[in-house]
Write a protein that holds these residues in place. Structure first.
Motif, PDB file in Angstrom:
ATOM      1  N   LEU A   8      -6.622  66.412 -15.011  1.00  0.00           N
ATOM      2  CA  LEU A   8      -5.439  66.353 -15.871  1.00  0.00           C
ATOM      3  C   LEU A   8      -4.382  67.293 -15.308  1.00  0.00           C
ATOM      4  N   LEU A   9      -3.205  66.741 -14.990  1.00  0.00           N
ATOM      5  CA  LEU A   9      -2.131  67.498 -14.355  1.00  0.00           C
ATOM      6  C   LEU A   9      -0.934  67.618 -15.286  1.00  0.00           C
ATOM      7  N   SER A  10      -0.406  68.833 -15.383  1.00  0.00           N
ATOM      8  CA  SER A  10       0.744  69.098 -16.245  1.00  0.00           C
ATOM      9  C   SER A  10       1.723  69.981 -15.491  1.00  0.00           C
ATOM     10  N   ALA A  20      -1.097  69.237 -24.511  1.00  0.00           N
ATOM     11  CA  ALA A  20      -1.576  67.857 -24.587  1.00  0.00           C
ATOM     12  C   ALA A  20      -2.716  67.633 -23.597  1.00  0.00           C
ATOM     13  N   ALA A  21      -2.586  68.186 -22.388  1.00  0.00           N
ATOM     14  CA  ALA A  21      -3.638  68.029 -21.388  1.00  0.00           C
ATOM     15  C   ALA A  21      -4.938  68.680 -21.850  1.00  0.00           C
ATOM     16  N   HIS A  22      -4.847  69.883 -22.392  1.00  0.00           N
ATOM     17  CA  HIS A  22      -6.047  70.567 -22.880  1.00  0.00           C
ATOM     18  C   HIS A  22      -6.644  69.835 -24.087  1.00  0.00           C
ATOM     19  N   ARG A  38     -10.841  68.863 -15.571  1.00  0.00           N
ATOM     20  CA  ARG A  38     -10.121  70.033 -15.063  1.00  0.00           C
ATOM     21  C   ARG A  38      -8.644  69.865 -15.401  1.00  0.00           C
ATOM     22  N   VAL A  39      -8.024  70.939 -15.898  1.00  0.00           N
ATOM     23  CA  VAL A  39      -6.597  70.935 -16.242  1.00  0.00           C
ATOM     24  C   VAL A  39      -5.863  71.885 -15.311  1.00  0.00           C
ATOM     25  N   PRO A 106     -11.684  63.291  -8.313  1.00  0.00           N
ATOM     26  CA  PRO A 106     -11.674  62.761  -9.680  1.00  0.00           C
ATOM     27  C   PRO A 106     -11.833  61.239  -9.685  1.00  0.00           C
ATOM     28  N   ASP A 107     -12.373  60.724 -10.798  1.00  0.00           N
ATOM     29  CA  ASP A 107     -12.480  59.279 -10.986  1.00  0.00           C
ATOM     30  C   ASP A 107     -11.239  58.716 -11.666  1.00  0.00           C
ATOM     31  N   THR A 108     -10.516  59.570 -12.363  1.00  0.00           N
ATOM     32  CA  THR A 108      -9.258  59.191 -13.004  1.00  0.00           C
ATOM     33  C   THR A 108      -8.342  60.413 -13.009  1.00  0.00           C
ATOM     34  N   ILE A 109      -7.039  60.183 -12.848  1.00  0.00           N
ATOM     35  CA  ILE A 109      -6.051  61.255 -12.937  1.00  0.00           C
ATOM     36  C   ILE A 109      -5.153  60.982 -14.132  1.00  0.00           C
TER      37      ILE A 109
END
Length: 372
Positions: A8-10, A20-22, A38-39, A106-109
């Motif tokens: 998760l990228l912010s 929101a990511a957390h 992971r954020v 990662p399997d999804t971003i």
């Protein structure tokens, strides 16, 4: 068997995007305890020296030139980030982000801010084969969020979905209305009497005032007017990390009163909302959604031209909040609180079925799980 991984990228332009990511990270792990999340605030992680300067300049622009920010926001409304900005992001982040993804596998971003969304989109155009999910953290659909490489958009309302379709040409099957994610704590109700004991509060009308982390509470006339009600109303002022502003008010006679409480950074905003009858805040997407989840009535002050104006308009039209137009707005609401106290918890906004959002707290996390 290898555990599934979600990155998760912010970015640190205001706390809401990272919150929101957390929130999604926690929600995902509640759905699947074996999942690894992971954020990262991409800029702060990759460029810890440069990022604070950029964030400081952004904050100063919002505080001193809000109309300029609004002009830029509206001028770029139906456009993606311009080529110069995309090139800058490419030069600063591209190779390092590619290396980060290579290491974490990662399997999804998931992106909760437009900047990492642009960077990952460019990587996908260059051959990166990982699903990209973009979470729009406001009640509007600005063009900077939009990229053909996004596999799924998670949006706040059906109105935002319609804007993405009609104004930005995003196919309907790539958009899901999930609501803006907030931490699961905001979907739990606490006992008000226990909370009063925890925070040393009285059983009386209580108003929570937020927005001090960025110095947005420095509306001296507005805040001074609030204190004229301090004998009848209990005020909880939250300053986030702005210790300087908190210390200054603590030394001001107007705020030295048993019914006025000054809070610094806290992870218990959900509890402060539960013990309060009214929230006064900037209309940021995350804070408004947290208030919606708690069913607390809201007043909005000084919305930043752009997304905050759109947020304010949406919540006002839905009957969930109201902009502060003058001191008379405060007086009308404060008087109502005093007359209604004590009141039944069912009177909280959002308790009635017609006020309930059309999504569940886990909806966003479930949508992301479907991409795995």
């Amino acid at each position: 068997m290898r555990k599934k991984r979600i990155l998760l990228l912010s970015e640190g332009f205001g706390a809401g995007h990272t919150q929101a990511a957390h929130a999604l990270s926690v929600g995902l792990r509640l759905l699947s305890p074996d999942l690894r999340t992971r954020v990262f605030e991409l800029g702060a992680f990759l460029h810890p020296t440069l990022a604070p300067w950029i964030f400081s300049a952004y904050r100063k622009t919002l505080l001193t030139q809000p109309k300029l920010y609004g002009m830029v926001y509206r001028a770029q409304y139906n456009k993606s980030l311009n080529r110069i900005t995309q090139l800058a992001l490419h030069r600063i982040f591209y190779s390092q982000t590619a290396e980060l993804i290579r290491q974490l596998r990662p399997d999804t971003i998931v992106c909760t801010h437009p900047f990492p969304n642009v960077v990952v989109s460019r990587l996908k155009r260059a051959g990166l084969d990982i699903p990209l999910c973009t979470v729009i953290t406001d009640y509007d659909a600005h063009g900077t969020w939009v990229s053909p490489e996004v596999n799924k958009y998670l949006v706040s309302t059906a109105e935002v979905k319609e804007k993405l379709q009609s104004q930005h040409g995003v196919p309907a099957h790539r958009i899901e209305v999930t609501g803006i994610p907030v931490h699961p704590n905001f979907w739990q109700q606490h006992n008000r009497e226990e909370l009063r004991q925890q925070f040393g509060l009285r059983d009386m009308p209580t108003v929570l005032v937020m927005g001090g982390g960025w110095g947005m509470l420095n509306k001296e006339s507005l805040m001074a007017h609030m204190t004229t009600w301090r004998e009848q109303i209990q005020f909880l002022f939250c300053f986030g990390n702005n210790d300087k502003a908190r210390a200054q008010l603590a030394e001001t006679p107007l705020f030295q009163h048993p019914n006025i409480h000054l809070f610094g950074f806290t992870r218990e905003i959900d509890k402060l909302m539960d013990v309060s009858d009214l929230l006064i805040t900037k209309p940021g997407g995350i804070t408004c959604t947290e208030g919606l989840a708690k069913g607390i009535r809201m007043l909005f002050y000084s919305p930043i031209p752009g997304q905050e104006e759109e947020n304010c308009q949406y919540f006002t039209e839905q009957g969930l909040g109201e902009p502060i137009k003058s001191h008379e707005t405060l007086d009308a609401w404060f008087g109502k609180l005093v007359r209604e106290h004590p009141r039944d918890q069912l009177a909280r906004v959002g308790a009635a079925p017609e006020r309930q959002p059309a999504y569940t707290p886990q909806h966003g996390a479930q949508a992301i799980m479907q991409l795995l």
